[in-house]
Scaffold this active site. Sequence first.
Site, PDB file in Angstrom:
ATOM      1  N   ASP A 156      -3.989 -44.665 111.984  1.00 15.88           N
ATOM      2  CA  ASP A 156      -4.195 -45.209 113.332  1.00 15.88           C
ATOM      3  C   ASP A 156      -3.843 -44.093 114.298  1.00 15.88           C
ATOM      4  OD1 ASP A 156      -2.553 -47.893 115.245  1.00 15.88           O
ATOM      5  OD2 ASP A 156      -3.861 -46.273 115.845  1.00 15.88           O
ATOM      6  N   GLN A 185      -2.347 -43.115 119.307  1.00 14.21           N
ATOM      7  CA  GLN A 185      -1.353 -42.401 120.133  1.00 14.21           C
ATOM      8  C   GLN A 185      -1.315 -40.911 119.848  1.00 14.21           C
ATOM      9  OE1 GLN A 185      -0.049 -43.837 122.614  1.00 14.21           O
ATOM     10  NE2 GLN A 185      -0.511 -45.962 122.081  1.00 14.21           N
TER      11      GLN A 185
END
Lengths: 134, 388
Positions: free
Chosen positions: B184, B187
Site C-alpha cells: 500500500d 503514503q
Amino acid sequence: MTGPAALYDQAIKALARAGTGAGRLEHPTARGFADNPFCGDRIDLDLEITGGRITALAHRTRGCLLCEAAASAMAGMVVGATPTEALAAAEAMTALLRGAAETPAALAPFTPVAAHRNRHDCVLLPFQALRAAL
Amino acid sequence: MNIRRHFPAFAAQPGLRFLDNAATAQVPEIVLDAMRRHDAQGRGNVARGQHRLAERADRAYDEARHAAARFLSAAPAEIVFTSGTTAAINLLARALPLAEGDEIVASVSEHHANLVPWRMRGARLRLLPITGEGRLDLSRLDEWITPRCRLVALTHASNVTGALTDVATVVEAARAVGAPVLLDGAQAAPHGPRDVSALGVDFYAFSGHKCFGPTGIGVLWGRAEQMERLPPAWGGGGMVRRVTTDAADWAPPPRRFEAGTPPITQAIGLGVALDWMGTLDWPAITRHEAALTARLRDGLGAMKGVRLLGPSDVPIVSFTIRGIHPHDLCQVLDGLGLALRGGHFCAQPLLAALGAETATRASLALYNDQDDVEALLAGIAEARRVLA
C-alpha cells in the site's frame, strides 16, 4: 466572538470541567450507548426512570471537550424530566445546530458549534445515547 | 525552492499552513490546466470511438498510463487505473483466487483499506504486530509467512507512524514460500517516484490525490505474470473481448480490470502530476522534508505531556497531548490557519496497538517550510492556553 475563542469560551469549558453526571448507576433502568466511528468518541449512559421521570443519570464519556460539555449539559437538563421532555432536549440540540432562533438556556453555550458542521456529531453524541436509552 | 508558487491554493488562501497532506495534497496549476483543457477541448470516451475527439482522449489516457508507468519504473500494460488506493486493494481482494486455508498476512499498522477488503472477502487474515518503536515487527516473519500464505499485503509507509516497511526483508520471506507481495503505497508515493522492480514486490497501490493529482484516481500496478492470472473484479464494457448471449472473454490486462468508462479526466490529471513529480530534485526534497520533520519532532518532544507515535521515516508526525483531545486541538489550530488531522486516521488497530484512542497528525509535503513548522509549534502552545 468568533473562531476558537467562541467555541471554547468559559461557559463550554466550565460545563466540560463540571462533568455533571459523570459516573455509573448501580442498577440503571435503562442504558444507552453511542459512538462516533470517525473519531472514537463514545458515551455509555445509565438512566434510572421512576414514576415516569428520569430520577438519576450517569455517563462515562470519552470524547473531546465539546462532547464532554454536551454530556454535562444534557445531564443537567434531563434529570427530573419525563422521557418526552428529555427527548425534547435532544431535539433542541439538533435544532440549535440547524440555526434555530430559540434555544434552551442550558444549550446556549453551544450556539457557536452550529457554524462548524464537522463538530456537530461531537455535541449530538450524548443525546444519541439518550435516545438509545429511551 | 519556491515550489509553493505552483499551487494556487496558497495564493487563494493567504496564511494557510496545510499540514494534512497524508489525507490529501494540494494540486499544482499544471494539473488543473491539463484537466480543464481536456474537458474543454478533448472530451471523448476512450477505446470506443473513431472520431477525432475519441482519438484525442485515447492518446491522452494512454499517455497518462505511460506517465504512471514511468513513475513506478514499470511497463504501461501493468498499470491499472482505479479510483484510489482503497479501490486498488479492493480490486485485488475481489480478484485474487483464494482456496480454503489460504492466509493473507497484513499487519496491525494497516489503514482500514488494507484490512477491511480482506475481511469482507472472508480471508483468514494474520496481522503482524508492531515493535515498541512503532515499526512492523519482522523478527519472526517465518512464523507468519508460511506456505499457507496466499499474499503478503503491507503498508509501504504508515499513515500514522510514518514508519517505512523493510520491504527487502518482507520480499525475501514471501519469496521463500512463493507468496506475492502487495504494498500500500498511499503514503510513500507522494514522497517521490518508486521503482517497483527494485522493491521486488508484485503489486503496488497508490492514490492520485495524495500525489498532487485529482481525487477519484489511483493506480494498481501488478507484475505482468500476476495480472495475467487474475480474473476481473468487475464486469461491464471495455473489459471484455467478446460477449455472446452465453459467454464472455476477458480483455487482457490492464483493460480487464477497468470496467466501464474510466475516470479519464482524472487519469490525465494524474499523469501530469506524476510527470511533474518526475522533474523534481527528490534527494533535495527528501532532505528538506526530513529536516522539517526532525525540527517538528524535536519541538514536540520538548513539550510537556506530548507523546510522539512512531519514527516518522516519511514526514508524518502523529502525537498525543495529555489532557487535550485532538479534535479540540485541531479546531483551535484551524483558527490559526493550521490544517492538521485529529482522530484515528482509519487505522484503529494501529492506534490501539500504540495505546492511544485518538491522536493528532501533522503530515508534510514538498511545499511545507520552516515557517509552517514553527507556526505549528507556536500554535500548540496557544491551543493549550485556549483550552485550559
